[in-house]
Design a protein around this motif. Structure first.
Motif, PDB file in Angstrom:
ATOM      1  N   TYR A 143       0.834  -1.199   0.000  1.00 52.40           N
ATOM      2  CA  TYR A 143       0.000   0.000   0.000  1.00 52.40           C
ATOM      3  C   TYR A 143       0.871   1.252   0.000  1.00 52.40           C
ATOM      4  CZ  TYR A 143      -3.405   3.508   1.382  1.00 52.40           C
ATOM      5  OH  TYR A 143      -4.183   4.636   1.423  1.00 52.40           O
ATOM      6  N   GLU A 144       1.895   1.239   0.811  1.00 50.66           N
ATOM      7  CA  GLU A 144       2.759   2.417   0.911  1.00 50.66           C
ATOM      8  C   GLU A 144       3.410   2.733  -0.433  1.00 50.66           C
ATOM      9  OE1 GLU A 144       4.242   5.748   2.535  1.00 50.66           O
ATOM     10  OE2 GLU A 144       2.847   4.344   3.500  1.00 50.66           O
ATOM     11  N   LYS A 145       3.786   1.688  -1.162  1.00 46.20           N
ATOM     12  CA  LYS A 145       4.473   1.913  -2.437  1.00 46.20           C
ATOM     13  C   LYS A 145       3.524   2.260  -3.575  1.00 46.20           C
ATOM     14  CE  LYS A 145       7.484  -0.220  -5.878  1.00 46.20           C
ATOM     15  NZ  LYS A 145       8.368  -1.356  -6.238  1.00 46.20           N
ATOM     16  N   TYR A 146       2.372   1.569  -3.638  1.00 43.75           N
ATOM     17  CA  TYR A 146       1.536   1.660  -4.831  1.00 43.75           C
ATOM     18  C   TYR A 146       0.329   2.583  -4.719  1.00 43.75           C
ATOM     19  CZ  TYR A 146       4.257  -2.050  -6.939  1.00 43.75           C
ATOM     20  OH  TYR A 146       5.287  -2.768  -7.483  1.00 43.75           O
ATOM     21  N   ALA A 147      -0.097   2.937  -3.529  1.00 43.65           N
ATOM     22  CA  ALA A 147      -1.249   3.835  -3.417  1.00 43.65           C
ATOM     23  C   ALA A 147      -0.876   5.210  -3.947  1.00 43.65           C
ATOM     24  CB  ALA A 147      -1.710   3.927  -1.973  1.00 43.65           C
ATOM     25  N   SER A 148      -1.723   5.765  -4.798  1.00 49.29           N
ATOM     26  CA  SER A 148      -1.477   7.100  -5.327  1.00 49.29           C
ATOM     27  C   SER A 148      -1.679   8.138  -4.221  1.00 49.29           C
ATOM     28  CB  SER A 148      -2.436   7.386  -6.481  1.00 49.29           C
ATOM     29  OG  SER A 148      -3.772   7.497  -5.987  1.00 49.29           O
TER      30      SER A 148
ATOM     31  N   LYS B  60      -3.845  -0.674  -7.348  1.00 51.46           N
ATOM     32  CA  LYS B  60      -3.931   0.055  -8.615  1.00 51.46           C
ATOM     33  C   LYS B  60      -5.381   0.245  -9.054  1.00 51.46           C
ATOM     34  CE  LYS B  60       0.596  -1.346 -10.391  1.00 51.46           C
ATOM     35  NZ  LYS B  60       1.334  -1.823 -11.575  1.00 51.46           N
ATOM     36  N   LEU B  61      -6.231  -0.746  -8.802  1.00 51.77           N
ATOM     37  CA  LEU B  61      -7.650  -0.602  -9.127  1.00 51.77           C
ATOM     38  C   LEU B  61      -8.280   0.527  -8.304  1.00 51.77           C
ATOM     39  CD1 LEU B  61      -8.717  -4.369  -9.332  1.00 51.77           C
ATOM     40  CD2 LEU B  61      -8.287  -2.814 -11.249  1.00 51.77           C
ATOM     41  N   PHE B  62      -7.928   0.596  -7.031  1.00 51.18           N
ATOM     42  CA  PHE B  62      -8.402   1.702  -6.185  1.00 51.18           C
ATOM     43  C   PHE B  62      -7.963   3.032  -6.780  1.00 51.18           C
ATOM     44  CE2 PHE B  62      -9.792  -1.234  -3.105  1.00 51.18           C
ATOM     45  CZ  PHE B  62     -10.357  -0.582  -2.016  1.00 51.18           C
ATOM     46  N   ASN B  63      -6.681   3.117  -7.146  1.00 51.99           N
ATOM     47  CA  ASN B  63      -6.154   4.359  -7.707  1.00 51.99           C
ATOM     48  C   ASN B  63      -6.935   4.795  -8.945  1.00 51.99           C
ATOM     49  OD1 ASN B  63      -4.102   4.124  -5.783  1.00 51.99           O
ATOM     50  ND2 ASN B  63      -2.612   3.294  -7.233  1.00 51.99           N
ATOM     51  N   MET B  64      -7.177   3.842  -9.850  1.00 51.85           N
ATOM     52  CA  MET B  64      -7.824   4.180 -11.121  1.00 51.85           C
ATOM     53  C   MET B  64      -9.278   4.581 -10.925  1.00 51.85           C
ATOM     54  SD  MET B  64      -7.364   4.663 -14.327  1.00 51.85           S
ATOM     55  CE  MET B  64      -5.801   3.852 -14.703  1.00 51.85           C
ATOM     56  N   HIS B  65      -9.986   3.905 -10.019  1.00 54.50           N
ATOM     57  CA  HIS B  65     -11.384   4.259  -9.782  1.00 54.50           C
ATOM     58  C   HIS B  65     -11.502   5.698  -9.289  1.00 54.50           C
ATOM     59  CE1 HIS B  65     -15.447   4.176  -7.954  1.00 54.50           C
ATOM     60  NE2 HIS B  65     -15.697   3.318  -8.915  1.00 54.50           N
ATOM     61  N   LEU B  66     -10.627   6.081  -8.396  1.00 57.20           N
ATOM     62  CA  LEU B  66     -10.654   7.450  -7.887  1.00 57.20           C
ATOM     63  C   LEU B  66     -10.230   8.445  -8.968  1.00 57.20           C
ATOM     64  CD1 LEU B  66      -9.145   6.786  -4.348  1.00 57.20           C
ATOM     65  CD2 LEU B  66     -11.433   7.677  -4.808  1.00 57.20           C
ATOM     66  N   GLU B  67      -9.205   8.104  -9.712  1.00 55.24           N
ATOM     67  CA  GLU B  67      -8.674   9.020 -10.724  1.00 55.24           C
ATOM     68  C   GLU B  67      -9.699   9.314 -11.819  1.00 55.24           C
ATOM     69  OE1 GLU B  67      -6.522  11.532 -13.061  1.00 55.24           O
ATOM     70  OE2 GLU B  67      -6.087  10.909 -11.001  1.00 55.24           O
ATOM     71  N   LYS B  68     -10.381   8.286 -12.316  1.00 56.09           N
ATOM     72  CA  LYS B  68     -11.297   8.507 -13.437  1.00 56.09           C
ATOM     73  C   LYS B  68     -12.600   9.166 -13.026  1.00 56.09           C
ATOM     74  CE  LYS B  68     -10.375   7.970 -16.961  1.00 56.09           C
ATOM     75  NZ  LYS B  68      -9.571   8.844 -17.851  1.00 56.09           N
ATOM     76  N   ASN B  69     -12.862   9.223 -11.744  1.00 58.38           N
ATOM     77  CA  ASN B  69     -14.086   9.888 -11.282  1.00 58.38           C
ATOM     78  C   ASN B  69     -13.826  11.269 -10.679  1.00 58.38           C
ATOM     79  OD1 ASN B  69     -15.969   7.896 -12.023  1.00 58.38           O
ATOM     80  ND2 ASN B  69     -15.474   6.679 -10.219  1.00 58.38           N
ATOM     81  N   TRP B  70     -12.673  11.437 -10.017  1.00 61.11           N
ATOM     82  CA  TRP B  70     -12.431  12.711  -9.320  1.00 61.11           C
ATOM     83  C   TRP B  70     -11.027  13.279  -9.521  1.00 61.11           C
ATOM     84  CZ3 TRP B  70     -14.921   8.535  -6.937  1.00 61.11           C
ATOM     85  CH2 TRP B  70     -16.297   8.707  -6.751  1.00 61.11           C
TER      86      TRP B  70
END
Length: 569
Positions: A157-162, A392-402
């Motif tokens: 999480y520390e490395k990959y969470a945006s 990465k899926l968490f990151n992308m869901h947030l990025e494409k919506n907000w």
């Protein structure tokens, strides 16, 4: 000596739970697993620009299980062409941008709390045949962690969470991570849910206030005076004493027609665990402040301000009274204007409701209690080849919506299917997104130009414009105006937030052993005693309840809760 397999240990641990109950619903930088960072570790798969949005080449496949709600089945897949649960805009986005293909081991119709879904997921847990990524509740998570079936995700999480993911998941503090940290290890990624959305307001019929020459409340004395007037002064003008000052359901607590906001006016928080002056946790339902609030409610009931039959009426029955114009005030969350209050507006277009901040007995700024709302957590099967793919899926869901590259009208709420975001298996969102949308709308409204609004704020403003048009279709959006309009409930959330009024629930761990055995009984006892006191039993009944609660397991639960709390420090 051969150790039992992790599957065998899980089966042993879960068999007892399955015999007694199908399931209970309810950040460290630990060592953890290291992600596959270059080619050669996964049959030749490499990650381009390894990081929060690094793409796998060639694509990888990860497995899930999930529920299929009626909303997704009917309102999303039922209206979209060329999209299925397995092949849709979200699955295509994840494969195109991240090189992640999704596969569902099974799909069960219903909500995550439905019996069918819970049975299926518990069988999966007991079998040890887990998908790569699995959504669990707090109890299931602890069982999987104790049986060593899931990965420690701390370093991953520390490395990959945006940066956006890290900010969003901590918008309400450390509680979501406290819930998933065990023995210093991060055992899941919390599917954060907004506790702020559960803030309470006093919803009042302002047309009745105006008719009777009353002002909005500033203290609990004002609330009591308004309730009395709504009961005794014939606010509906029919010449009969057939109105009630306050709407309450038999369940006492909840997002509509509950009593949390009323009790908070007396510094009573009967449905959450709170921290006392010595830094220990204690259950709010047994504190002396609750006794005082119950006494006030009993007086109201004796005066006819609360329906004497409330103890057998659920939210549906009380909403019928609201629809019929028989109730003038209720405590509830921001969405109450959509239900149940829109029902009353539909029946009597001249009626008007408005949310007001909860108030205190003394007139000082009250604390607004918030139950911990995050109940779903994403765990990763031990040995999964790409545990970092979940992050990465968490990151992308947030990025494409907000995020900066947001396509809100495609991936979150397009006009043709406003719940399309639920096609994604992971659905994180900014916990303050609604109040932030209000702030953007309110600033644009005051500037006299809403044309620059985008994303969610723009979608909401379109609803407000439709309501303002006076059309028949727009009339059905009155509830939205009561949330996001100039006098809307979200303006009060903005006020609560800026004033730091939120009182967050402190116990967010998995149910303790004694909770598993006794909590349902204790909650039933609390509800029965409180209803009976409101309906006229001596207030001393509360003192007996406190002693009974402690003896029937409450003291042991308190001990266990504080052991958990100490472990989070």
């Amino acid at each position: 000596m051969n150790k039992p397999s992790t599957s065998t240990k899980l089966q042993r641990g879960l068999s007892v739970m399955l015999l007694t109950s199908l399931v209970l619903s309810g950040c460290t930088d630990g060592g953890g697993s290291t992600a596959n960072e270059n080619s050669g570790k996964d049959g030749g798969t490499a990650v381009a620009n390894d990081g929060p949005f690094g793409k796998y080449e060639p694509p990888i496949e990860v497995s899930f299980v999930r529920n299929l709600s009626d909303v997704v089945e009917n309102n999303v897949l039922g209206v979209l062409k060329n999209e299925t649960l397995e092949d849709n805009r979200w699955s295509r986005l994840y494969e195109e941008k991240l090189g992640i293909k999704m596969k569902y081991d099974w799909v069960v119709k219903g909500n995550p709390t439905s019996d069918q879904y819970l049975q299926k997921i518990n069988v999966t847990l007991a079998s040890g045949d887990l998908p790569d990524f699995i959504p669990v509740n707090a109890t299931q998570l602890k069982q999987l962690a104790d049986s060593d079936q899931i990965e420690d995700l701390g370093a991953i999480y520390e490395k990959y969470a945006s940066p956006m993911t890290k900010e969003v998941l901590r918008q309400e503090g450390s509680s979501p991570f406290d819930a998933v940290t065990m023995d210093g290890k991060l055992m899941a990624i919390p599917q954060v849910e907004s506790s702020i959305e559960r803030a309470m307001f006093i919803w009042i019929r302002t047309d009745w206030l105006e008719k009777l020459g009353l002002q909005p409340p500033k203290t609990m004395s004002d609330v009591l005076a308004i309730s009395k007037a709504f009961t005794e002064k014939d606010p509906d003008g029919n010449g009969q004493k057939d109105t009630f000052g306050l709407g309450v359901t038999k369940d006492l607590w909840g997002g509509a027609m509950g009593l949390e906001g009323f009790m908070a006016g007396y510094k009573a928080y009967p449905s959450i665990w709170i921290e006392n002056s010595s830094g220990k946790l204690e259950f709010g339902g047994i504190q002396p402040e609750v006794r005082k609030a119950l006494q006030a409610l009993q007086t109201m009931a004796k005066n006819g301000e609360i329906d004497q039959e409330f103890g057998i009426k659920d939210g549906g029955k009380v909403s019928e009274q609201i629809s019929a114009g028989k109730i003038g005030m209720e405590y509830g969350e921001q969405w109450n204007s959509i239900w149940p209050l829109q029902l009353g507006k539909d029946n009597d277009p001249k009626s008007q409701w408005q949310a007001f901040p909860i108030v205190s007995e003394s007139g000082e700024t009250p604390k607004v209690p918030l139950k911990f709302s995050t109940t779903r957590f994403w765990a990763v099967k031990k040995g999964a080849k790409h545990p970092e793919a979940l992050v990465k899926l968490f990151n992308m869901h947030l990025e494409k919506n907000w995020g900066e590259t947001e396509e809100f009208n495609k991936y979150f709420a397009p006009p043709e299917a406003e719940s399309v975001w639920q096609l994604s298996p992971v659905t994180p969102y900014p916990l303050k997104k609604n109040v932030e949308a209000f702030r953007a709308i309110d600033a644009a409204r005051k500037a006299g130009d809403t044309s620059a609004l985008k994303g969610e704020a723009k979608t909401i403003q379109e609803k407000l414009d439709m309501f303002a048009s006076g059309s028949k279709e727009g009339f059905g959006l009155w509830g939205w105006e009561r949330i996001y309009g100039a006098q809307g409930s979200m303006g009060i959330v903005d006020q609560y937030d800026k004033n730091k009024q939120f009182l967050m629930e402190k116990f967010v761990g998995a149910p303790t052993p004694t909770m598993v055995e006794r909590d349902a009984t204790l909650k039933k006892l609390q509800n029965q005693v409180f209803v009976n006191i409101i309906l006229g039993e001596p207030i001393e009944t509360f003192d007996k309840f406190v002693n009974d609660w402690k003896q029937l397991g409450g003291d042991q639960i308190t001990k266990e809760v504080n052991e958990w709390y100490a472990s989070t420090k």
